[in-house]
Design an enzyme around this catalytic site. Structure first.
Site, PDB file in Angstrom:
ATOM      1  N   GLY A 192      59.340   4.106  84.082  1.00 44.16           N
ATOM      2  CA  GLY A 192      58.676   4.355  85.339  1.00 44.16           C
ATOM      3  C   GLY A 192      57.540   5.348  85.249  1.00 44.16           C
ATOM      4  N   HIS A 193      57.424   6.189  86.279  1.00 42.71           N
ATOM      5  CA  HIS A 193      56.287   7.085  86.459  1.00 42.71           C
ATOM      6  C   HIS A 193      56.250   8.186  85.401  1.00 42.71           C
ATOM      7  CE1 HIS A 193      53.064   8.715  88.895  1.00 42.71           C
ATOM      8  NE2 HIS A 193      53.691   9.870  89.077  1.00 42.71           N
ATOM      9  N   PHE A 194      57.363   8.894  85.224  1.00 43.09           N
ATOM     10  CA  PHE A 194      57.429  10.010  84.281  1.00 43.09           C
ATOM     11  C   PHE A 194      57.849   9.502  82.902  1.00 43.09           C
ATOM     12  CE2 PHE A 194      57.484  12.436  88.206  1.00 43.09           C
ATOM     13  CZ  PHE A 194      56.773  13.588  87.876  1.00 43.09           C
ATOM     14  N   ALA A 195      56.951   8.808  82.244  1.00 37.03           N
ATOM     15  CA  ALA A 195      57.288   8.127  80.993  1.00 37.03           C
ATOM     16  C   ALA A 195      57.705   9.084  79.882  1.00 37.03           C
ATOM     17  CB  ALA A 195      56.109   7.276  80.526  1.00 37.03           C
ATOM     18  N   ASP A 245      56.216   1.735  87.144  1.00 43.63           N
ATOM     19  CA  ASP A 245      55.813   2.803  88.057  1.00 43.63           C
ATOM     20  C   ASP A 245      55.692   2.240  89.474  1.00 43.63           C
ATOM     21  OD1 ASP A 245      54.400   4.788  89.505  1.00 43.63           O
ATOM     22  OD2 ASP A 245      53.356   5.458  87.707  1.00 43.63           O
TER      23      ASP A 245
END
Length: 336
Positions: free
Chosen positions: A312-315, A286
């Site tokens: 990353g961020h939107f797993a 992330d």
């Protein structure tokens, strides 16, 4: 070529043909010999697929028309999971998780004011306190007295405000890249949080994050498998960001974010004192909330379950097959 005809071998040609009745296939004239079936046909047991019934509704909270999606599980006493979305998304970011788990658990995902399908008055003040106020009112309108809370990104500052106000409602936490610690802030995140209204270039920098390339980058950044990330999420996010007044709402929230960091010590104290059962799932790549933010929770919740993913961020976008069973198992163990 003339297609073959199927002739039942039962005593009367008009008798019904069942799945277990042997039959012969009479070949067309060009074939030299009839083909015989070597074994009776059998039909396998039907495949059971648990597809949830999901409803999409609005409810009025203090003049805000809050949109939410909710699964209707098979059991009326099923565990309840409140899904709190992040920036710049809305409840649609949980659509696949709801499809995966909604037949067995009651999953509820609202859109905050300024996001998704929720409609707020033109003079609504966009602060995280007010997002929490509306979410708290939403919880009360639905009569939710106990639930596990899934906090992601903006969902953490909204969710921890709810937890401080009503600790008795929190049966457990699923924390997915929802930060509550200073070490969980990347250098870019720190620079962004330091922006203030009236500072030269500050608003322009926030607005740069509200463009399609930046929105798409939040989904694809950090993932090791970009082909697993559907374009639907960032496309719909950008649609909502481009609606009248939405960018102004996001600018206001960006300038208010520093207040969340100032509350980190209060949230950490709540975690230590209440020790809620906690499942931590974190995309370690992330760009905003790196891996140290996940590990920091263990200081206050040493019994928490931690799972790091190479994304990353939107797993949820590319790790759903791994995340959904973890969440289901956690709900089963926690709800009790």
């Amino acid at each position: 070529m003339t297609p073959p005809t199927i002739t039942p071998t039962t005593p009367h040609a008009t008798a019904p043909l069942t799945a277990t009745t042997p039959f012969t296939v009479t070949a067309p004239p060009t074939t030299t010999a009839p083909l015989a079936a070597t074994a009776p046909l059998t039909i396998a047991a039907p495949l059971t697929i648990a597809v949830p019934h999901t409803v999409h509704r609005h409810v009025d909270v203090e003049g805000v028309r809050v949109f939410y999606r909710e699964s209707v599980p098979e059991r009326p006493d099923a565990p309840v999971l409140l899904l709190l979305h992040g920036f710049p998304s809305a409840s649609h970011q949980f659509r696949r998780l709801i499809d995966a788990l909604g037949a067995h658990y009651r999953l509820i995902a609202p859109d905050y004011p300024g996001f998704g399908h929720t409609e707020a008055p033109a003079d609504f003040p966009y602060t995280f306190d007010r997002l929490a106020d509306i979410t708290e009112g939403f919880v009360e309108r639905l009569g939710l007295t106990r639930f596990v809370m899934y906090v992601f990104d903006f969902g953490a500052p909204v969710g921890f405000r709810l937890a401080l106000r009503h600790p008795e409602r929190i049966a457990g936490l699923v924390v997915q890249n929802g930060n509550a610690y200073e070490e969980g802030l990347s250098p870019d995140a720190r620079a962004f949080i330091a922006l203030r209204p009236g500072t030269a270039g500050a608003e322009e920098r926030v607005r740069d994050l509200l463009t399609l390339p930046a929105t798409r980058g939040q989904y694809e950044g950090g993932t090791t498998d970009p082909e697993a990330v559907a374009p639907d999420g960032w496309t719909l996010d950008q649609h909502f960001l481009d609606l009248p007044g939405r960018k102004e709402a996001q600018v206001a929230l960006a300038f208010d974010y520093h207040g969340n960091v100032e509350q980190y010590p209060r949230w950490q104290t709540w975690l230590r004192e209440n020790t809620p059962p906690t499942l931590i799932t974190w995309g370690r790549n992330d760009p905003f909330f790196p891996e140290p933010g996940a590990r920091a929770y263990l200081r206050d919740l040493p019994d928490a379950e931690l799972h790091l993913f190479d994304t990353g961020h939107f797993a949820l976008e590319d790790q759903l097959p791994a995340l959904a069973p973890l969440i289901a198992d956690f709900l089963d163990r926690t709800w009790g």
